[in-house]
Design a protein around this motif. Structure first.
Motif, mmCIF file in Angstrom:
data_model
loop_
_atom_site.group_PDB
_atom_site.id
_atom_site.type_symbol
_atom_site.label_atom_id
_atom_site.label_comp_id
_atom_site.label_asym_id
_atom_site.label_seq_id
_atom_site.Cartn_x
_atom_site.Cartn_y
_atom_site.Cartn_z
ATOM 1 N N ILE A 178 22.552 -22.009 14.840
ATOM 2 C CA ILE A 178 21.336 -21.686 15.590
ATOM 3 C C ILE A 178 21.361 -20.186 15.852
ATOM 4 C CG2 ILE A 178 20.017 -22.069 17.702
ATOM 5 C CD1 ILE A 178 21.356 -24.809 17.948
ATOM 6 N N ALA A 179 20.324 -19.475 15.417
ATOM 7 C CA ALA A 179 20.272 -18.019 15.557
ATOM 8 C C ALA A 179 18.966 -17.601 16.230
ATOM 9 C CB ALA A 179 20.387 -17.351 14.187
ATOM 10 N N LEU A 180 19.011 -16.453 16.908
ATOM 11 C CA LEU A 180 17.843 -15.918 17.618
ATOM 12 C C LEU A 180 17.637 -14.471 17.198
ATOM 13 C CD1 LEU A 180 15.679 -16.291 19.874
ATOM 14 C CD2 LEU A 180 17.385 -15.414 21.474
ATOM 15 N N THR A 181 16.406 -14.110 16.827
ATOM 16 C CA THR A 181 16.074 -12.735 16.460
ATOM 17 C C THR A 181 14.827 -12.293 17.218
ATOM 18 O OG1 THR A 181 14.802 -13.519 14.560
ATOM 19 C CG2 THR A 181 17.069 -12.859 14.141
ATOM 20 N N ASP A 182 14.709 -10.970 17.426
ATOM 21 C CA ASP A 182 13.547 -10.447 18.134
ATOM 22 C C ASP A 182 12.475 -10.009 17.145
ATOM 23 O OD1 ASP A 182 14.426 -8.052 17.069
ATOM 24 O OD2 ASP A 182 15.236 -7.300 18.961
ATOM 25 N N ALA A 183 11.419 -9.346 17.665
ATOM 26 C CA ALA A 183 10.295 -8.957 16.817
ATOM 27 C C ALA A 183 10.686 -7.940 15.756
ATOM 28 C CB ALA A 183 9.163 -8.407 17.685
ATOM 29 N N ARG A 218 13.405 -8.107 14.059
ATOM 30 C CA ARG A 218 14.347 -8.824 13.199
ATOM 31 C C ARG A 218 15.804 -8.539 13.565
ATOM 32 N NH1 ARG A 218 11.905 -8.601 7.023
ATOM 33 N NH2 ARG A 218 9.718 -8.947 7.559
ATOM 34 N N ARG A 219 16.022 -8.052 14.759
ATOM 35 C CA ARG A 219 17.393 -7.822 15.222
ATOM 36 C C ARG A 219 17.965 -9.131 15.737
ATOM 37 N NH1 ARG A 219 20.045 -6.983 20.099
ATOM 38 N NH2 ARG A 219 18.069 -7.359 21.201
ATOM 39 N N LYS A 220 19.186 -9.436 15.308
ATOM 40 C CA LYS A 220 19.820 -10.662 15.757
ATOM 41 C C LYS A 220 20.283 -10.501 17.199
ATOM 42 C CE LYS A 220 23.304 -14.093 14.525
ATOM 43 N NZ LYS A 220 24.347 -14.499 13.560
#
Length: 207
Positions: A70-75, A77-79
């Protein structure tokens, strides 16, 4: 001496064609066993005023901790730093290691179904309402708050860190027959009907 052929009926031809089509479509059934995303917190499309501190995804089948990502990135595209997935039955949870600022975030996941088939997908949620990029609360003037509520959110691409497909509904393997199988079944039907017509023609020629 002429050999008498038994004239096939239209019902027999149709029954044979349907039986052949059913055999072709049966292999597509196991796809229904693929794991799918059932619920999430935050959920797809959520607009939060308080940044989440963890992400929880619930699936239709039990998860294998070894093959759960499960991964999360911002607008941009930074992890975003998160903890390792904690698996509890059908649920997978990761902690968010930094306070999220305003913006749109993408959650991407990759799991493995009970039949060994990999399933991946992604969805987005938004953090808005008085949280700056450093994580501190800000006193936003009423006019600015109104404009931010109506401003469209910029779309973001799937994260580079995890190869993902469409949103949870896109978890591969829908269980329905594919287009190729339907076309093949139609071809079998035409072939059976054509064979019946040829058989009738030969019977007339031998009389």
């Amino acid at each position: 001496m002429h050999t008498r052929f038994r004239r096939p009926t239209a019902a027999a031809l149709v029954a044979a064609a349907l039986a052949a089509a059913a055999l072709l479509l049966v292999p597509a059934a196991p796809a229904a066993a693929h794991n799918t995303l059932r619920a999430a917190s935050p959920a797809e499309g959520d607009r939060l005023t308080t940044p989440p501190t963890k992400l929880t995804l619930e699936f239709a089948q039990r998860l294998d901790p070894t093959f759960t990502t499960i991964a999360l990135t911002d607008a941009a595209r930074r992890k975003v730093p998160t903890g390792a997935p904690a698996v509890d039955g059908t649920k997978g949870t990761v902690t968010v290691d930094e306070t999220l600022g305003e913006g749109t975030y993408t959650v991407a996941y990759r799991i493995v179904s009970a039949d060994g088939h990999p399933v991946q997908g992604s969805y987005r949620f938004t953090v808005a309402g008085g949280v700056d990029t450093a994580g501190g609360a800000t006193a936003t003037p009423p006019t600015a708050a109104a404009s931010s509520a109506t401003a469209p959110t910029a779309a973001t691409a799937p994260p580079a860190a995890v190869s993902v497909g469409p949103a949870a509904a896109s978890a591969t393997g829908s269980g329905g027959p594919g287009t190729g199988a339907v076309l093949l079944a139609a071809g079998v039907l035409v072939a059976v009907l054509g064979g019946g017509a040829l058989l009738l023609r030969r019977r007339r020629e031998t009389r």
